[in-house]
Write a protein that holds these residues in place. Sequence first.
Motif, PDB file in Angstrom:
ATOM      1  N   GLY A  20       0.789  -1.223   0.000  1.00 57.65           N
ATOM      2  CA  GLY A  20       0.000   0.000   0.000  1.00 57.65           C
ATOM      3  C   GLY A  20       0.820   1.271   0.000  1.00 57.65           C
ATOM      4  N   LEU A  21       2.110   1.199   0.296  1.00 55.49           N
ATOM      5  CA  LEU A  21       2.913   2.411   0.336  1.00 55.49           C
ATOM      6  C   LEU A  21       3.196   2.924  -1.073  1.00 55.49           C
ATOM      7  CD1 LEU A  21       4.361   4.396   2.187  1.00 55.49           C
ATOM      8  CD2 LEU A  21       6.390   2.987   1.976  1.00 55.49           C
ATOM      9  N   LEU A  22       3.829   2.130  -1.905  1.00 59.50           N
ATOM     10  CA  LEU A  22       4.055   2.502  -3.303  1.00 59.50           C
ATOM     11  C   LEU A  22       3.093   1.778  -4.233  1.00 59.50           C
ATOM     12  CD1 LEU A  22       7.954   2.478  -3.427  1.00 59.50           C
ATOM     13  CD2 LEU A  22       6.434   4.431  -3.208  1.00 59.50           C
ATOM     14  N   PHE A  23       2.881   0.501  -3.962  1.00 61.08           N
ATOM     15  CA  PHE A  23       1.944  -0.288  -4.763  1.00 61.08           C
ATOM     16  C   PHE A  23       1.402  -1.413  -3.892  1.00 61.08           C
ATOM     17  CE2 PHE A  23       5.970  -2.394  -5.211  1.00 61.08           C
ATOM     18  CZ  PHE A  23       5.666  -3.740  -5.236  1.00 61.08           C
ATOM     19  N   GLN A  24       0.287  -1.991  -4.332  1.00 62.24           N
ATOM     20  CA  GLN A  24      -0.298  -3.132  -3.639  1.00 62.24           C
ATOM     21  C   GLN A  24      -0.630  -4.197  -4.665  1.00 62.24           C
ATOM     22  OE1 GLN A  24      -3.778  -2.284  -1.352  1.00 62.24           O
ATOM     23  NE2 GLN A  24      -4.095  -4.404  -0.807  1.00 62.24           N
ATOM     24  N   LEU A  25      -0.139  -5.376  -4.421  1.00 66.48           N
ATOM     25  CA  LEU A  25      -0.301  -6.491  -5.341  1.00 66.48           C
ATOM     26  C   LEU A  25      -0.967  -7.628  -4.604  1.00 66.48           C
ATOM     27  CD1 LEU A  25       2.860  -7.279  -7.423  1.00 66.48           C
ATOM     28  CD2 LEU A  25       0.560  -7.865  -8.073  1.00 66.48           C
ATOM     29  N   PRO A  26      -2.077  -8.141  -4.794  1.00 64.92           N
ATOM     30  CA  PRO A  26      -3.154  -7.643  -5.638  1.00 64.92           C
ATOM     31  C   PRO A  26      -3.902  -6.503  -4.946  1.00 64.92           C
ATOM     32  CG  PRO A  26      -3.845  -9.653  -4.557  1.00 64.92           C
ATOM     33  CD  PRO A  26      -2.413  -9.416  -4.173  1.00 64.92           C
ATOM     34  N   GLY A  27      -4.454  -5.630  -5.740  1.00 66.23           N
ATOM     35  CA  GLY A  27      -5.179  -4.484  -5.198  1.00 66.23           C
ATOM     36  C   GLY A  27      -6.580  -4.864  -4.764  1.00 66.23           C
ATOM     37  N   LYS A  28      -7.313  -3.895  -4.286  1.00 71.60           N
ATOM     38  CA  LYS A  28      -8.687  -4.149  -3.832  1.00 71.60           C
ATOM     39  C   LYS A  28      -9.624  -4.450  -4.997  1.00 71.60           C
ATOM     40  CE  LYS A  28      -8.319  -3.327   0.616  1.00 71.60           C
ATOM     41  NZ  LYS A  28      -8.714  -4.229   1.658  1.00 71.60           N
ATOM     42  N   GLY A  29      -9.548  -3.677  -6.065  1.00 73.20           N
ATOM     43  CA  GLY A  29     -10.439  -3.896  -7.197  1.00 73.20           C
ATOM     44  C   GLY A  29      -9.705  -4.201  -8.487  1.00 73.20           C
ATOM     45  N   ARG A  30      -8.404  -4.014  -8.483  1.00 74.46           N
ATOM     46  CA  ARG A  30      -7.587  -4.225  -9.678  1.00 74.46           C
ATOM     47  C   ARG A  30      -6.408  -5.129  -9.324  1.00 74.46           C
ATOM     48  NH1 ARG A  30      -6.828   2.003 -11.079  1.00 74.46           N
ATOM     49  NH2 ARG A  30      -6.626   1.994  -8.823  1.00 74.46           N
ATOM     50  N   PRO A  31      -5.703  -5.631 -10.324  1.00 72.10           N
ATOM     51  CA  PRO A  31      -4.525  -6.455 -10.011  1.00 72.10           C
ATOM     52  C   PRO A  31      -3.431  -5.679  -9.278  1.00 72.10           C
ATOM     53  CG  PRO A  31      -5.206  -6.811 -12.279  1.00 72.10           C
ATOM     54  CD  PRO A  31      -6.035  -5.680 -11.747  1.00 72.10           C
ATOM     55  N   VAL A  32      -3.252  -4.404  -9.616  1.00 69.57           N
ATOM     56  CA  VAL A  32      -2.238  -3.574  -8.965  1.00 69.57           C
ATOM     57  C   VAL A  32      -2.852  -2.220  -8.642  1.00 69.57           C
ATOM     58  CG1 VAL A  32       0.010  -2.481  -9.195  1.00 69.57           C
ATOM     59  CG2 VAL A  32      -0.373  -4.689 -10.258  1.00 69.57           C
ATOM     60  N   ASP A  33      -2.736  -1.801  -7.390  1.00 69.45           N
ATOM     61  CA  ASP A  33      -3.141  -0.461  -6.963  1.00 69.45           C
ATOM     62  C   ASP A  33      -1.895   0.305  -6.564  1.00 69.45           C
ATOM     63  OD1 ASP A  33      -5.880  -0.583  -7.291  1.00 69.45           O
ATOM     64  OD2 ASP A  33      -6.261  -1.300  -5.261  1.00 69.45           O
ATOM     65  N   PHE A  34      -1.870   1.590  -6.852  1.00 73.64           N
ATOM     66  CA  PHE A  34      -0.724   2.425  -6.517  1.00 73.64           C
ATOM     67  C   PHE A  34      -1.103   3.434  -5.437  1.00 73.64           C
ATOM     68  CE2 PHE A  34       0.119   0.957 -10.805  1.00 73.64           C
ATOM     69  CZ  PHE A  34       1.414   0.472 -10.664  1.00 73.64           C
ATOM     70  N   VAL A  35      -0.290   3.556  -4.413  1.00 72.38           N
ATOM     71  CA  VAL A  35      -0.386   4.519  -3.318  1.00 72.38           C
ATOM     72  C   VAL A  35      -1.810   4.607  -2.768  1.00 72.38           C
ATOM     73  CG1 VAL A  35       0.324   6.811  -2.563  1.00 72.38           C
ATOM     74  CG2 VAL A  35       1.400   5.833  -4.563  1.00 72.38           C
ATOM     75  N   ASN A  36      -2.302   3.501  -2.232  1.00 76.17           N
ATOM     76  CA  ASN A  36      -3.651   3.538  -1.670  1.00 76.17           C
ATOM     77  C   ASN A  36      -3.643   3.420  -0.142  1.00 76.17           C
ATOM     78  OD1 ASN A  36      -2.959   0.879  -1.360  1.00 76.17           O
ATOM     79  ND2 ASN A  36      -4.776   0.056  -2.344  1.00 76.17           N
ATOM     80  N   PHE A  37      -2.513   3.113   0.481  1.00 73.84           N
ATOM     81  CA  PHE A  37      -2.353   3.021   1.937  1.00 73.84           C
ATOM     82  C   PHE A  37      -3.342   2.061   2.578  1.00 73.84           C
ATOM     83  CE2 PHE A  37      -0.661   7.264   0.916  1.00 73.84           C
ATOM     84  CZ  PHE A  37       0.642   7.058   1.328  1.00 73.84           C
TER      85      PHE A  37
END
Length: 69
Positions: A20-37
């Motif tokens: 969640g700091l720079l990226f999150q793998l897997p994201g909440k709704g997408r495969p990769v989320d960027f800067v979502n904390f």
Amino acid sequence: MADWAPIIIGLILFVLFSPGLLFQLPGKGRPVDFVNFQTSAISIFVHSLLFFGFMVIFLVAIKVHIGSG
């Protein structure tokens, strides 16, 4: 002579692979989320595998050493 490579590389990778700091793998709704904390259990697991893999690559396979003196 102290070897500072594990400490420095571990610190840098810990910051880069914090979910969640720079990226999150897997994201909440997408495969990769960027800067979502935000984070999830699967994201923590994936990021810990990435952290371990890169630590092994840098310290065991490449044998990076940073000496003091």
